[in-house]
Motif scaffolding. Sequence first.
Motif, PDB file in Angstrom:
ATOM      1  N   GLN A  37       1.541   2.165 -14.086  1.00 41.09           N
ATOM      2  CA  GLN A  37       1.860   3.538 -13.872  1.00 41.09           C
ATOM      3  C   GLN A  37       2.089   3.472 -12.160  1.00 41.09           C
ATOM      4  O   GLN A  37       3.217   4.447 -12.299  1.00 41.09           O
ATOM      5  N   CYS A  38       1.407   3.000 -11.353  1.00 39.83           N
ATOM      6  CA  CYS A  38       1.897   2.988 -10.096  1.00 39.83           C
ATOM      7  C   CYS A  38       3.360   2.624  -9.735  1.00 39.83           C
ATOM      8  O   CYS A  38       4.036   3.297  -8.946  1.00 39.83           O
ATOM      9  N   PHE A  51       3.875   4.913  -6.710  1.00 40.82           N
ATOM     10  CA  PHE A  51       2.757   5.206  -5.916  1.00 40.82           C
ATOM     11  C   PHE A  51       2.106   3.863  -5.213  1.00 40.82           C
ATOM     12  O   PHE A  51       1.990   3.017  -6.132  1.00 40.82           O
ATOM     13  N   GLU A  52       1.819   4.025  -4.039  1.00 36.81           N
ATOM     14  CA  GLU A  52       1.114   2.996  -3.332  1.00 36.81           C
ATOM     15  C   GLU A  52      -0.270   3.007  -2.883  1.00 36.81           C
ATOM     16  O   GLU A  52      -0.348   2.540  -1.728  1.00 36.81           O
ATOM     17  N   SER A  76      -6.869   1.156  -4.401  1.00 39.82           N
ATOM     18  CA  SER A  76      -7.722   1.355  -5.614  1.00 39.82           C
ATOM     19  C   SER A  76      -8.967   0.511  -5.817  1.00 39.82           C
ATOM     20  O   SER A  76      -8.862  -0.574  -5.153  1.00 39.82           O
ATOM     21  N   CYS A 117      -3.710   0.086   1.624  1.00 35.83           N
ATOM     22  CA  CYS A 117      -2.879  -0.872   0.427  1.00 35.83           C
ATOM     23  C   CYS A 117      -3.078  -2.197   0.564  1.00 35.83           C
ATOM     24  O   CYS A 117      -3.381  -2.965  -0.298  1.00 35.83           O
TER      25      CYS A 117
END
Length: 67
Positions: free
Chosen positions: A13-14, A19-20, A23, A61
């Motif tokens: 999905q990222c 999207f970065e 998580s 990240c």
Amino acid sequence: MLTTEFRDAFAKQCAAIGFEGASRYVPHPMQNCTTAELHRLAEDSFESILASLTASAGQACASVSGA
């Protein structure tokens, strides 16, 4: 914050939306955990979550690569 079961789906999905974000993964499943187990999981995860929230985007990240 996701359980390990959703690691691949989150990565896909990222990639799909560019999207970065950071998580953190916790063991799966969680629904059978006792309240004490959930509290322990939260306590064990707190410092790494706080570090991700307070880091710059690049640091956050980088800190979860391969997590």
